[in-house]
Design a protein around this motif. Structure first.
Motif, PDB file in Angstrom:
ATOM      1  N   SER A 105       0.749  -0.987   0.022  1.00  0.00           N
ATOM      2  CA  SER A 105      -0.049   0.012  -0.083  1.00  0.00           C
ATOM      3  C   SER A 105       0.834   1.170   0.064  1.00  0.00           C
ATOM      4  O   SER A 105       1.944   1.309   0.702  1.00  0.00           O
ATOM      5  CB  SER A 105      -0.872   0.113   1.233  1.00  0.00           C
ATOM      6  N   SER A 106       0.386   2.210  -0.889  1.00  0.00           N
ATOM      7  CA  SER A 106       1.232   3.490  -0.681  1.00  0.00           C
ATOM      8  C   SER A 106       0.294   4.724  -0.144  1.00  0.00           C
ATOM      9  O   SER A 106       0.828   5.798  -0.182  1.00  0.00           O
ATOM     10  CB  SER A 106       1.239   4.019  -2.376  1.00  0.00           C
ATOM     11  N   CYS A 107      -0.530   4.248   0.549  1.00  0.00           N
ATOM     12  CA  CYS A 107      -1.257   5.513   1.550  1.00  0.00           C
ATOM     13  C   CYS A 107      -0.172   6.024   2.849  1.00  0.00           C
ATOM     14  O   CYS A 107       0.471   5.212   3.360  1.00  0.00           O
ATOM     15  CB  CYS A 107      -2.500   4.613   2.208  1.00  0.00           C
ATOM     16  N   LEU A 108      -0.197   7.214   2.667  1.00  0.00           N
ATOM     17  CA  LEU A 108       0.579   7.911   3.675  1.00  0.00           C
ATOM     18  C   LEU A 108      -0.251   8.317   4.969  1.00  0.00           C
ATOM     19  O   LEU A 108       0.520   9.123   5.577  1.00  0.00           O
ATOM     20  CB  LEU A 108       1.124   9.118   3.006  1.00  0.00           C
ATOM     21  N   ASN A 109      -1.609   8.023   4.908  1.00  0.00           N
ATOM     22  CA  ASN A 109      -2.064   8.387   6.073  1.00  0.00           C
ATOM     23  C   ASN A 109      -1.303   7.591   7.565  1.00  0.00           C
ATOM     24  O   ASN A 109      -1.058   6.408   7.582  1.00  0.00           O
ATOM     25  CB  ASN A 109      -3.602   7.834   6.177  1.00  0.00           C
ATOM     26  N   THR A 110      -0.854   8.605   8.450  1.00  0.00           N
ATOM     27  CA  THR A 110      -0.337   7.860   9.550  1.00  0.00           C
ATOM     28  C   THR A 110      -1.055   6.770  10.350  1.00  0.00           C
ATOM     29  O   THR A 110      -0.218   5.935  10.612  1.00  0.00           O
ATOM     30  CB  THR A 110      -0.175   9.278  10.534  1.00  0.00           C
ATOM     31  N   ASN A 111      -2.175   7.133  10.526  1.00  0.00           N
ATOM     32  CA  ASN A 111      -2.923   5.920  11.126  1.00  0.00           C
ATOM     33  C   ASN A 111      -2.886   4.592  10.305  1.00  0.00           C
ATOM     34  O   ASN A 111      -2.803   3.306  10.891  1.00  0.00           O
ATOM     35  CB  ASN A 111      -4.407   6.345  11.368  1.00  0.00           C
ATOM     36  N   CYS A 112      -3.077   4.754   9.021  1.00  0.00           N
ATOM     37  CA  CYS A 112      -3.129   3.326   8.236  1.00  0.00           C
ATOM     38  C   CYS A 112      -1.683   2.715   8.152  1.00  0.00           C
ATOM     39  O   CYS A 112      -1.676   1.392   8.120  1.00  0.00           O
ATOM     40  CB  CYS A 112      -3.413   3.799   6.648  1.00  0.00           C
ATOM     41  N   ARG A 113      -0.444   3.579   8.071  1.00  0.00           N
ATOM     42  CA  ARG A 113       0.605   3.176   8.320  1.00  0.00           C
ATOM     43  C   ARG A 113       1.034   2.494   9.692  1.00  0.00           C
ATOM     44  O   ARG A 113       1.614   1.554   9.412  1.00  0.00           O
ATOM     45  CB  ARG A 113       1.720   4.323   7.966  1.00  0.00           C
ATOM     46  N   ALA A 114       0.606   3.078  10.558  1.00  0.00           N
ATOM     47  CA  ALA A 114       0.941   2.421  11.990  1.00  0.00           C
ATOM     48  C   ALA A 114       0.159   1.018  11.957  1.00  0.00           C
ATOM     49  O   ALA A 114       0.569   0.220  12.423  1.00  0.00           O
ATOM     50  CB  ALA A 114       0.169   3.487  13.033  1.00  0.00           C
ATOM     51  N   LEU A 115      -0.981   1.094  11.606  1.00  0.00           N
ATOM     52  CA  LEU A 115      -1.916  -0.279  11.566  1.00  0.00           C
ATOM     53  C   LEU A 115      -1.276  -1.245  10.722  1.00  0.00           C
ATOM     54  O   LEU A 115      -0.990  -2.337  11.330  1.00  0.00           O
ATOM     55  CB  LEU A 115      -3.205   0.078  10.783  1.00  0.00           C
ATOM     56  N   ARG A 116      -0.745  -0.872   9.656  1.00  0.00           N
ATOM     57  CA  ARG A 116      -0.002  -1.852   8.707  1.00  0.00           C
ATOM     58  C   ARG A 116       1.023  -2.404   9.423  1.00  0.00           C
ATOM     59  O   ARG A 116       1.451  -3.747   9.343  1.00  0.00           O
ATOM     60  CB  ARG A 116       0.345  -1.117   7.343  1.00  0.00           C
ATOM     61  N   GLU A 117       1.923  -1.695   9.980  1.00  0.00           N
ATOM     62  CA  GLU A 117       3.231  -2.025  10.561  1.00  0.00           C
ATOM     63  C   GLU A 117       2.766  -2.825  11.877  1.00  0.00           C
ATOM     64  O   GLU A 117       3.623  -4.039  12.294  1.00  0.00           O
ATOM     65  CB  GLU A 117       3.932  -0.875  11.358  1.00  0.00           C
ATOM     66  N   ASP A 118       1.728  -2.452  12.850  1.00  0.00           N
ATOM     67  CA  ASP A 118       1.477  -3.455  13.713  1.00  0.00           C
ATOM     68  C   ASP A 118       0.947  -4.629  13.362  1.00  0.00           C
ATOM     69  O   ASP A 118       1.214  -5.688  14.084  1.00  0.00           O
ATOM     70  CB  ASP A 118       0.262  -2.768  14.471  1.00  0.00           C
ATOM     71  N   LEU A 119       0.282  -4.757  12.123  1.00  0.00           N
ATOM     72  CA  LEU A 119      -0.184  -6.189  11.780  1.00  0.00           C
ATOM     73  C   LEU A 119       1.075  -7.003  11.355  1.00  0.00           C
ATOM     74  O   LEU A 119       1.135  -8.171  11.408  1.00  0.00           O
ATOM     75  CB  LEU A 119      -1.190  -5.941  10.602  1.00  0.00           C
ATOM     76  N   LYS A 120       1.921  -6.191  10.694  1.00  0.00           N
ATOM     77  CA  LYS A 120       3.235  -7.062  10.175  1.00  0.00           C
ATOM     78  C   LYS A 120       3.823  -7.580  11.301  1.00  0.00           C
ATOM     79  O   LYS A 120       4.308  -8.690  11.307  1.00  0.00           O
ATOM     80  CB  LYS A 120       3.996  -6.062   9.232  1.00  0.00           C
TER      81      LYS A 120
END
Length: 369
Positions: free
Chosen positions: A291-306
Motif C-alpha cells: 500500500s502507498s497510503c501515507l495516512n499516519t494511522n493506516c501506516r501504523a496499523l499496517r506495521e502493527d499487523l506485520k
C-alpha cells in the motif's frame, strides 16, 4: 473352509471353555453388539436369560451373534468374530454387489457354509463394527433422521458403500465429507467464514478430525476432500511452531485416542507450511507491504499487523476478510479488499499443487462419478 459341525455354547460357559482371561478385543465386540450391562452381568456370574445368546464353536474358534440377528433372516454375514443374520431381500435391494452375488449363488450351499440353515458369507477384510453400522443404516428407519453421525459411521458408510455398491450410503457419506471439506472457495466462505450463517456439518467433530479425514481419503481415493483436509490440518494453530508440533505428535479424538497422519503426510504438511506462509505474504495479505497510503494511522496499523503476523515466529492468518477493514481509511479499505480478494482466489486455485495434488478442475471431474 472348515467342515466341522458348529456347536453352540451359552455365553456364561464360554469363559470357562476359554480357560484364559477374556481378551480386550472380545470384550470390545461384546460391548458394541450386546451392550455394556450384558457384558458386566455375564462376567460377574449374574447373567440369566430365558434363552441365552449362543456362541458358536468350531475347530477351536468362537463366533457369536450380534444384536442384528433376525430369526426369519435368510443369510448370515460374518465379519471378524461376529455374525449377523439378515435378509437377502434387504441386501439385494440396497447393494448391487450382493444382488449379483446372490443371483449367481442360487444352488444349495454346502452344509459347512451354513448357520441355522442360512448361507454363511465371510466378509474377511471388513471390521465387525463397520458392518454393524451399515446394517443398522439399512434396517433403522430413523437412521437418516439422526442428522449427526460419528466419523466411524461415515467411514463405514463410505468404505463398505463403495466396496459393496451400497450407493445410497456411499453418496450420503461422501456428501457429508465434501460438505465439511469443500472444493470451491464459495463453499469455503459459506461454511467457515460467514459470521451470519450457523453451519451444521452433519458429523461430530473433534481436534483430530481432519487427520482422520486425510487418512481415509488417502486409503480410499477420495481425492476431492484432500486439499481442504490437508490445509485445515496444517492450520490447526495460527502459530507455526505449534502447528508443526501438532502435525508431528498427533491430535486427540473424542474417545481419548490420538489421530496421526502418515509419515509422508506429516512431511508434506511441514514443507507445505513454508509455501503457505510465502503465498499468504505475496497474495491475500500483500496489501500490508504494497500500500502507498501515507495516512499516519493506516501506516501504523499496517506495521502493527506485520509485526503481529511475522514476529517473532510467522503466523498463519485466516483467509477470511476480517483483517482487511480494521480502522483504515476508506481508500485503504477498498485497496486492501481488492488485493485480498485477488490473492485469496489465486491461493485457493494453487492450493492442490501445494500438496502435490491434481488441479481443482481435475478434482471436479473425479467428483462426477
Amino acid at each position: 473352509m472348515c467342515r466341522c459341525t458348529a456347536a453352540s455354547l451359552p455365553l456364561p460357559l464360554l469363559c470357562m471353555c476359554l480357560a484364559a482371561p477374556v481378551s480386550p478385543t472380545f470384550l470390545k465386540h461384546l460391548r458394541t453388539f450386546q451392550g455394556k450391562n450384558f457384558v458386566s452381568s455375564m462376567l460377574s456370574g449374574q447373567y440369566s436369560a430365558t434363552k441365552p445368546p449362543a456362541v458358536r464353536r468350531c475347530c477351536g474358534h468362537f463366533w457369536y451373534p450380534s444384536k442384528i440377528w433376525y430369526s426369519d433372516g435368510s443369510i448370515v454375514l460374518q465379519a471378524e468374530a461376529v455374525q449377523f443374520r439378515v435378509h437377502t431381500s434387504i441386501l439385494s435391494a440396497a447393494s448391487s454387489v450382493f444382488r449379483d452375488m446372490l443371483e449367481v449363488a442360487q444352488g444349495p450351499a454346502d452344509i459347512a457354509d451354513q448357520v441355522e440353515g442360512c448361507p454363511l458369507v465371510h466378509l474377511s477384510d471388513d471390521k465387525a463394527v463397520d458392518v454393524g453400522f451399515v446394517l443398522e443404516a439399512l434396517y433403522d428407519r430413523n437412521f437418516y433422521k439422526t442428522k449427526k453421525k460419528t466419523f466411524g459411521q461415515v467411514e463405514a458408510m463410505w468404505r463398505l458403500g463403495k466396496k459393496y455398491g451400497f450407493d445410497e450410503l456411499r453418496d450420503d457419506a461422501v456428501g457429508r465429507l465434501q460438505y465439511i471439506f469443500p472444493s470451491t472457495l464459495a463453499d469455503m466462505h459459506a461454511r467457515y467464514w460467514s459470521p451470519d450463517t450457523p453451519v451444521d456439518f452433519g458429523m461430530s467433530k473433534y481436534p483430530g478430525f481432519s487427520f482422520d479425514a486425510v487418512n481415509l481419503a488417502r486409503a480410499t481415493g477420495l481425492i476431492s476432500i484432500l486439499p481442504t483436509a490437508l490445509i485445515i490440518s496444517c492450520l490447526s494453530s495460527s502459530d507455526l511452531r505449534t502447528a508443526q508440533e501438532k502435525i508431528l505428535s498427533g491430535r486427540p479424538r473424542g474417545d481419548g485416542s490420538t489421530a496421526h497422519l502418515s509419515g509422508e503426510d506429516k512431511a508434506l504438511c511441514i514443507l507445505a507450511m513454508s509455501d503457505l506462509l510465502r503465498k499468504q505474504w505475496d497474495g491475500p495479505y500483500a496489501w500490508l507491504h504494497k500500500s502507498s497510503c501515507l495516512n499516519t494511522n493506516c501506516r501504523a496499523l499496517r506495521e502493527d499487523l506485520k509485526t503481529a503476523i511475522w514476529t517473532p515466529i510467522p503466523r498463519f492468518v485466516s483467509l477470511n476478510r476480517r483483517m482487511v477493514d480494521g480502522s483504515f481509511c476508506e481508500v485503504c479499505k477498498q485497496y486492501n479488499l481488492a488485493v485480498f480478494t485477488v490473492g485469496q482466489r489465486a491461493l485457493w486455485e494453487e492450493l492442490p499443487s501445494v500438496f502435490g495434488l491434481p488441479s481443482w478442475e481435475d478434482i471436479a471431474k473425479e467428483m462426477e462419478w
